[in-house]
Design a protein around this motif. Structure first.
Motif, PDB file in Angstrom:
ATOM      1  N   GLY A   1       0.823  -1.198   0.000  1.00  0.00           N
ATOM      2  CA  GLY A   1       0.000   0.000   0.000  1.00  0.00           C
ATOM      3  C   GLY A   1       0.856   1.245   0.000  1.00  0.00           C
ATOM      4  O   GLY A   1       2.090   1.201   0.133  1.00  0.00           O
TER       5      GLY A   1
ATOM      6  N   ASP B   1      -1.261   3.568   9.324  1.00  0.00           N
ATOM      7  CA  ASP B   1      -1.714   3.735   7.947  1.00  0.00           C
ATOM      8  C   ASP B   1      -2.556   5.003   7.863  1.00  0.00           C
ATOM      9  O   ASP B   1      -2.737   5.708   8.852  1.00  0.00           O
TER      10      ASP B   1
ATOM     11  N   MET C   1      -4.788   2.138   3.242  1.00  0.00           N
ATOM     12  CA  MET C   1      -5.562   0.901   3.319  1.00  0.00           C
ATOM     13  C   MET C   1      -6.343   0.799   4.621  1.00  0.00           C
ATOM     14  O   MET C   1      -7.006  -0.211   4.867  1.00  0.00           O
ATOM     15  N   ALA C   2      -6.242   1.823   5.488  1.00  0.00           N
ATOM     16  CA  ALA C   2      -6.922   1.808   6.793  1.00  0.00           C
ATOM     17  C   ALA C   2      -6.546   0.571   7.603  1.00  0.00           C
ATOM     18  O   ALA C   2      -7.375   0.000   8.321  1.00  0.00           O
ATOM     19  N   SER C   3      -5.274   0.144   7.491  1.00  0.00           N
ATOM     20  CA  SER C   3      -4.825  -1.060   8.187  1.00  0.00           C
ATOM     21  C   SER C   3      -4.271  -0.768   9.581  1.00  0.00           C
ATOM     22  O   SER C   3      -3.833  -1.682  10.277  1.00  0.00           O
TER      23      SER C   3
ATOM     24  N   PRO D   1      -6.383   6.603   6.107  1.00  0.00           N
ATOM     25  CA  PRO D   1      -7.689   6.127   5.639  1.00  0.00           C
ATOM     26  C   PRO D   1      -7.691   5.882   4.128  1.00  0.00           C
ATOM     27  O   PRO D   1      -6.882   6.438   3.379  1.00  0.00           O
ATOM     28  N   VAL D   2      -8.651   5.085   3.686  1.00  0.00           N
ATOM     29  CA  VAL D   2      -8.813   4.790   2.269  1.00  0.00           C
ATOM     30  C   VAL D   2      -9.086   6.065   1.483  1.00  0.00           C
ATOM     31  O   VAL D   2      -8.661   6.214   0.327  1.00  0.00           O
ATOM     32  N   SER D   3      -9.776   7.014   2.094  1.00  0.00           N
ATOM     33  CA  SER D   3     -10.162   8.247   1.408  1.00  0.00           C
ATOM     34  C   SER D   3      -8.968   9.068   0.934  1.00  0.00           C
ATOM     35  O   SER D   3      -9.091   9.891   0.019  1.00  0.00           O
TER      36      SER D   3
ATOM     37  N   GLN E   1       1.251   2.316   4.408  1.00  0.00           N
ATOM     38  CA  GLN E   1       1.378   1.424   5.553  1.00  0.00           C
ATOM     39  C   GLN E   1       2.806   1.398   6.099  1.00  0.00           C
ATOM     40  O   GLN E   1       3.787   1.308   5.351  1.00  0.00           O
TER      41      GLN E   1
END
Length: 408
Positions: A276, A292, A300-302, A294-296, A279
Motif C-alpha cells: 500500500g 496507515d 488501506m486503513a490497516s 484512511p482509504v479516502s 502502511q
C-alpha cells in the motif's frame, strides 16, 4: 483551557469584572492583560491574545478598565490613573489567590498603563506592550478639537470615539498630560518586549522607537508587519501572542512536571512495508503494530493514522496518570477511561486541538472526581504537547534494510 469569572474591588471601590483564561495544564506563569482605550476585556484582540497565551501555558487575567468595559454607567467615563491603580490591585489580588503574575501585557493605552503599573510591582518579571504610545497624552488625538474645547470650557463633555460614547472630564485631560512614560520605562530596568505594526495609523511606529530608546536592556522589538492597530485579524493576534509566549518563557519560572514519567521510553522505529501507499510497521522492543492512512486519502486503513497514534499516547498517559494519582490518594477508582480526538481549528495558533473526554467508574464523591480529572491535565504527554518539545533529526549511514534488521 478554561475561562472563568474572576472579580475584585478596584481603586474606586467598585467591583471590577474580569475573566481568567486558565491553561489546560500546569501554568508556567500568570499574566495580566490590559486592553486598549476604546476596547474592553472581551474585545477581539483581548480574547484572542489571552486564549493564545493560555494555550502556550500562561494563565491570563483580563478585566474591564473603569468606564471602558461592561459597566452600568452610560456613557463610559474612563480614568487613566484608575486604570493604573486597578492593574496594581489586580496583581495583588491574583497573588493572594495563588496566581502570582509574572508578566504584564498591555495593548495600546493599556500598554502605557502596564508600563506605569510595573513600576509599583517589583514581582513582575517582564512586560510586553502591543502598539503602545510613548505618552498617555497621545490618546487625546482621538478627540476632535471642538470636543477638547468643550471639555476645557464646561469641565466635561460627551464625545464619540470609535463609535462609542465617552463622558470625558477635564481631570482626564490633566491626568494623561501629567505622565512621563519614557522616564518610567527608563527606570524599570526589567525585560521589555515592544510589538508594533509599521503601518499602524492610530499609534505610529515612532512611539515604539521612543520607548525602545528609553528602555534599558534586556529589550526587544517585534514587527507586526501589516497588522492594524486593533489586531482585528486572528492571525495577527495569534502571532503577537506566540511571540510574547516564547519571549516570556525566558523570564517566567521553570517548567515543572506534577507527575513524573515513570520510566524512560524506548526508541520507536517506523519502516515502510511497501504494502500500500502509506502502511508503516512500527516496532518498539518486543511490541509491534501497523500505522496507515484512511482509504479516502489513498491508504488501506490497516492501522491508526499518525495523529491517532499521538492521540493514543495522550489517552494512555491520561489513564495511567489518573490511576497512579488515585492509588496514591486512596480514592476508590475502579476503572478510568479516556477518549481523545484531534482536530485542526482554522484561525487558532497553533491549530491543533486535542479534545479529551474522561469517564471514571467507582464510588467516587464529587471532590475525588474533580481532583482525578484535574490531574489528567498534568500527565507527562499532555505537558509535552502543551508546552512544545525539541525534535532533532540526523541522517543514518545505514541502508534501510540494515537499520530495520538491527532494530529487531
Amino acid at each position: 483551557m478554561t475561562s472563568k469569572a474572576f472579580a475584585f474591588y478596584g481603586s474606586d471601590g467598585r467591583q471590577v469584572a474580569g475573566t481568567l483564561e486558565e491553561p489546560a495544564t500546569t501554568p508556567r506563569g500568570w499574566a495580566i492583560l490590559a486592553h486598549c482605550f476604546t476596547c474592553g476585556k472581551d474585545s477581539l484582540a483581548a480574547v484572542r491574545i489571552s486564549r493564545a497565551l493560555a494555550r502556550a501555558g500562561i494563565g491570563v487575567f483580563r478585566f474591564d478598565f473603569a468606564g471602558n468595559g461592561d459597566v452600568a454607567t452610560s456613557p463610559h467615563e474612563p480614568q487613566y490613573a484608575t486604570n493604573v491603580a486597578d492593574l496594581v490591585i489586580a496583581a495583588r489580588v491574583m497573588t493572594a489567590a495563588g496566581m502570582p503574575p509574572g508578566l504584564l501585557v498591555g495593548h495600546s493605552l493599556g500598554g502605557t498603563a502596564a508600563l506605569e503599573a510595573a513600576g509599583e510591582l517589583p514581582e513582575i518579571a517582564a512586560i510586553a506592550t502591543i502598539s503602545a504610545p510613548a505618552d498617555a497624552e497621545h490618546v487625546l488625538k482621538h478627540f476632535a478639537a471642538r470636543d477638547l474645547e468643550r471639555i476645557e470650557a464646561d469641565g466635561k463633555a460627551e464625545v464619540q470615539i470609535a463609535g462609542r460614547p465617552f463622558m470625558i472630564h477635564r481631570s482626564f485631560l490633566d491626568d494623561v498630560r501629567n505622565h512621563d512614560i519614557e522616564r518610567r520605562v527608563a527606570a524599570l530596568r526589567r525585560p521589555l518586549l515592544l510589538l508594533h505594526a509599521p503601518l499602524d495609523d492610530v499609534v505610529g511606529v515612532e512611539h515604539a522607537t521612543r520607548l525602545f530608546h528609553a528602555a534599558k536592556h534586556p529589550k526587544s522589538f517585534v514587527s507586526l508587519d501589516e497588522a492594524d492597530h486593533l489586531l482585528t485579524r486572528a492571525e495577527d493576534a495569534n502571532y503577537a501572542a506566540s511571540m510574547i509566549a516564547v519571549w516570556a518563557s525566558r523570564y517566567l519560572r521553570p517548567l515543572s512536571f506534577d507527575i513524573p514519567q515513570t520510566e524512560a521510553a524506548q526508541g520507536v522505529a517506523a519502516s515502510e512495508t511497501r504494502a500500500g501507499k502509506f502502511q508503516v510497521e512500527i516496532r518498539c522492543g518486543n511490541h509491534g503494530l501497523f500505522a496507515d492512512e484512511p482509504v479516502s486519502v489513498g491508504g488501506m486503513a490497516s492501522g491508526m493514522s499518525p495523529y491517532e497514534l499521538v492521540a493514543a499516547g495522550l489517552a494512555a498517559c491520561t489513564v495511567m496518570t489518573m490511576r497512579l494519582y488515585a492509588d496514591r490518594k486512596g480514592f476508590p477508582l475502579e476503572r478510568a477511561h479516556a477518549v481523545v480526538e484531534h482536530d485542526k481549528v482554522p484561525g487558532m495558533e497553533p491549530s491543533d486541538r486535542f479534545t479529551r473526554v474522561i469517564t471514571l467508574d467507582g464510588p467516587l464523591d464529587d471532590n475525588q472526581r474533580g481532583k482525578i480529572a484535574a490531574i489528567a491535565d498534568r500527565c507527562p504527554v499532555d505537558l509535552s504537547l502543551i508546552r512544545g518539545s525539541d525534535v532533532q533529526t540526523r541522517l543514518s549511514d545505514q541502508a534501510v534494510g540494515q537499520a530495520h534488521s538491527s532494530e529487531r
